[in-house]
Design a protein around this motif. Structure first.
Motif, PDB file in Angstrom:
ATOM      1  N   VAL A  37       0.823  -1.212   0.000  1.00 26.71           N
ATOM      2  CA  VAL A  37       0.000   0.000   0.000  1.00 26.71           C
ATOM      3  C   VAL A  37       0.860   1.267   0.000  1.00 26.71           C
ATOM      4  N   ILE A  38       2.168   1.115  -0.125  1.00 22.96           N
ATOM      5  CA  ILE A  38       3.079   2.259  -0.104  1.00 22.96           C
ATOM      6  C   ILE A  38       3.662   2.456  -1.500  1.00 22.96           C
ATOM      7  N   SER A  39       3.396   3.598  -2.111  1.00 23.99           N
ATOM      8  CA  SER A  39       3.880   3.859  -3.467  1.00 23.99           C
ATOM      9  C   SER A  39       5.343   4.302  -3.446  1.00 23.99           C
ATOM     10  N   LYS A  40       6.021   4.103  -4.567  1.00 25.82           N
ATOM     11  CA  LYS A  40       7.435   4.467  -4.659  1.00 25.82           C
ATOM     12  C   LYS A  40       7.667   5.956  -4.445  1.00 25.82           C
ATOM     13  N   PRO A  41       6.858   6.862  -5.066  1.00 17.09           N
ATOM     14  CA  PRO A  41       7.069   8.293  -4.791  1.00 17.09           C
ATOM     15  C   PRO A  41       6.942   8.633  -3.310  1.00 17.09           C
ATOM     16  N   ARG A  42       6.071   7.915  -2.598  1.00 18.55           N
ATOM     17  CA  ARG A  42       5.922   8.137  -1.157  1.00 18.55           C
ATOM     18  C   ARG A  42       7.203   7.769  -0.413  1.00 18.55           C
ATOM     19  N   VAL A  43       7.786   6.631  -0.758  1.00 21.11           N
ATOM     20  CA  VAL A  43       9.016   6.186  -0.101  1.00 21.11           C
ATOM     21  C   VAL A  43      10.162   7.140  -0.419  1.00 21.11           C
ATOM     22  N   ILE A  44      10.243   7.578  -1.669  1.00 23.18           N
ATOM     23  CA  ILE A  44      11.314   8.499  -2.060  1.00 23.18           C
ATOM     24  C   ILE A  44      11.208   9.798  -1.272  1.00 23.18           C
ATOM     25  N   GLU A  45       9.993  10.332  -1.152  1.00 21.67           N
ATOM     26  CA  GLU A  45       9.799  11.565  -0.397  1.00 21.67           C
ATOM     27  C   GLU A  45      10.205  11.379   1.061  1.00 21.67           C
ATOM     28  N   ALA A  46       9.772  10.286   1.667  1.00 23.42           N
ATOM     29  CA  ALA A  46      10.103  10.034   3.073  1.00 23.42           C
ATOM     30  C   ALA A  46      11.601   9.842   3.254  1.00 23.42           C
ATOM     31  N   SER A  47      12.239   9.176   2.305  1.00 26.89           N
ATOM     32  CA  SER A  47      13.684   8.955   2.394  1.00 26.89           C
ATOM     33  C   SER A  47      14.445  10.268   2.336  1.00 26.89           C
ATOM     34  N   ILE A  48      14.038  11.149   1.425  1.00 26.25           N
ATOM     35  CA  ILE A  48      14.703  12.450   1.304  1.00 26.25           C
ATOM     36  C   ILE A  48      14.484  13.285   2.559  1.00 26.25           C
ATOM     37  N   GLU A  49      13.244  13.285   3.055  1.00 18.81           N
ATOM     38  CA  GLU A  49      12.924  14.073   4.245  1.00 18.81           C
ATOM     39  C   GLU A  49      13.733  13.627   5.445  1.00 18.81           C
ATOM     40  N   THR A  50      13.822  12.314   5.662  1.00 20.65           N
ATOM     41  CA  THR A  50      14.529  11.821   6.840  1.00 20.65           C
ATOM     42  C   THR A  50      16.042  11.922   6.685  1.00 20.65           C
ATOM     43  N   THR A  51      16.536  11.923   5.452  1.00 21.84           N
ATOM     44  CA  THR A  51      17.967  12.139   5.235  1.00 21.84           C
ATOM     45  C   THR A  51      18.331  13.582   5.549  1.00 21.84           C
ATOM     46  N   ASN A  52      17.494  14.509   5.094  1.00 24.50           N
ATOM     47  CA  ASN A  52      17.752  15.932   5.345  1.00 24.50           C
ATOM     48  C   ASN A  52      17.459  16.328   6.789  1.00 24.50           C
ATOM     49  N   ASP A  53      16.493  15.640   7.407  1.00 24.64           N
ATOM     50  CA  ASP A  53      16.107  15.961   8.786  1.00 24.64           C
ATOM     51  C   ASP A  53      15.810  14.650   9.526  1.00 24.64           C
ATOM     52  N   PRO A  54      16.790  14.092  10.241  1.00 28.07           N
ATOM     53  CA  PRO A  54      16.587  12.822  10.936  1.00 28.07           C
ATOM     54  C   PRO A  54      15.427  12.827  11.933  1.00 28.07           C
ATOM     55  N   SER A  55      14.992  14.010  12.379  1.00 30.36           N
ATOM     56  CA  SER A  55      13.870  14.071  13.325  1.00 30.36           C
ATOM     57  C   SER A  55      12.515  14.026  12.627  1.00 30.36           C
ATOM     58  N   SER A  56      12.503  14.027  11.297  1.00 32.48           N
ATOM     59  CA  SER A  56      11.245  13.993  10.553  1.00 32.48           C
ATOM     60  C   SER A  56      10.477  12.705  10.841  1.00 32.48           C
ATOM     61  N   PRO A  57       9.146  12.799  11.034  1.00 34.93           N
ATOM     62  CA  PRO A  57       8.331  11.594  11.274  1.00 34.93           C
ATOM     63  C   PRO A  57       7.874  10.916   9.992  1.00 34.93           C
ATOM     64  N   ALA A  58       8.398  11.330   8.842  1.00 35.61           N
ATOM     65  CA  ALA A  58       7.888  10.842   7.559  1.00 35.61           C
ATOM     66  C   ALA A  58       7.959   9.327   7.433  1.00 35.61           C
ATOM     67  N   MET A  59       9.072   8.730   7.848  1.00 37.00           N
ATOM     68  CA  MET A  59       9.189   7.279   7.700  1.00 37.00           C
ATOM     69  C   MET A  59       8.333   6.553   8.735  1.00 37.00           C
ATOM     70  N   LYS A  60       8.188   7.138   9.914  1.00 41.23           N
ATOM     71  CA  LYS A  60       7.270   6.564  10.903  1.00 41.23           C
ATOM     72  C   LYS A  60       5.860   6.523  10.332  1.00 41.23           C
ATOM     73  N   HIS A  61       5.446   7.580   9.645  1.00 43.14           N
ATOM     74  CA  HIS A  61       4.113   7.618   9.047  1.00 43.14           C
ATOM     75  C   HIS A  61       3.976   6.560   7.951  1.00 43.14           C
ATOM     76  N   VAL A  62       5.047   6.319   7.194  1.00 41.37           N
ATOM     77  CA  VAL A  62       5.022   5.247   6.195  1.00 41.37           C
ATOM     78  C   VAL A  62       4.732   3.917   6.864  1.00 41.37           C
ATOM     79  N   LEU A  63       5.427   3.650   7.973  1.00 36.52           N
ATOM     80  CA  LEU A  63       5.225   2.381   8.680  1.00 36.52           C
ATOM     81  C   LEU A  63       3.835   2.306   9.299  1.00 36.52           C
TER      82      LEU A  63
END
Length: 253
Positions: free
Chosen positions: A142-168
């Motif tokens: 249920v997770i699209s590739k553009p979603r993962v790419i966005e979350a990966s970039i966000e968490t790389t630029n800001d490790p405190s970002s909750p983007a990958m937590k939201h993916v999970l």
């Protein structure tokens, strides 16, 4: 061939391990055993390929995102697995707590990018196995590739970002998965390919403005300027506006 191997892992037939770097390498080796001679080797290693030893890869980047230098991969992997090192904590974790820890691991693994190719597939299989071991069903379909790419970039630029937590959270929570699948159906009915779009569920308290793509009595799909958001139908006005009219509201769940 990699799809077959991933399916075998999803069925519980993949390599077992202690959810550490050796386990991740074993999973990568299992997925890509039919494709690459260097399957299971991190990019700081020098495996034999076509009868010759290949050189390690130090600098690696995609677009404007640079990953951890090859010389620091072992250190980076040790750091990445710290959130899941205590099995007692994971056994007692709620789905939300598990999503937070697994999201931290996934974000760190993406930054380390330990393999020459196939990092995303190995990381997802690793997290699926982690969930299976601790009683959490993780569904990345249920997770699209553009979603993962966005979350990966966000968490790389800001490790405190909750983007990958939201993916999970979206991959674990059954209600969120249902909402995302409904959004996929809405896109398909419009002739679109869902997995080419950035799609996620709403977060509590989020202010959303966009156009309604589709809805039923449970969920609705909202097209915003940046992405498509699956929301609870109860958060929308009882009387919906005409097609192509913007609607603004606050998500409650």
């Amino acid at each position: 061939m990699t799809h077959i191997r991933q399916s075998e892992i999803a069925e519980g037939r993949g390599p077992s391990g202690n959810f550490d770097k050796e386990h991740l390498k074993a999973i990568h080796g299992y997925i890509f055993q039919d494709v690459y001679e260097w399957a299971g080797h991190t990019r700081n290693e020098s495996p034999i390929v076509d009868g010759a030893r290949v050189e390690p890869i130090g600098n690696l980047s995609k677009g404007s995102t640079s990953f951890l230098h090859g010389s620091r991969i072992d250190f980076g992997l040790d750091e990445a697995f710290k959130p899941i090192r205590d099995p007692d904590v994971l056994r007692a974790a709620t789905p939300e707590q598990f999503a937070e820890r697994a999201g931290q691991v996934l974000a760190e693994l993406n930054f380390v990018h330990p393999f020459r190719e196939g990092n995303g597939r190995a990381q997802e299989a690793f997290i699926i196995e982690l969930g299976r071991h601790y009683g959490q069903e993780v569904d990345f379909t249920v997770i699209s590739k553009p979603r993962v790419i966005e979350a990966s970039i966000e968490t790389t630029n800001d490790p405190s970002s909750p983007a990958m937590k939201h993916v999970l959270e979206d991959a674990i929570n059954p209600n969120r998965r249902e909402a995302l699948r409904a959004a996929f159906d809405d896109l398909e009915q419009c002739g679109e390919k869902p997995f080419e779009h950035n799609i996620r569920t709403a977060r509590p308290g989020e202010e959303i403005t966009g156009q309604i793509l589709g809805h039923d009595d449970r969920v609705a799909s909202i097209v915003t300027d940046e992405r498509i958001i699956a929301v609870d139908r109860a958060d929308l006005p009882e009387r919906l506006p005409d097609d192509n009219t913007e609607v603004s509201f606050t998500a409650r769940s």
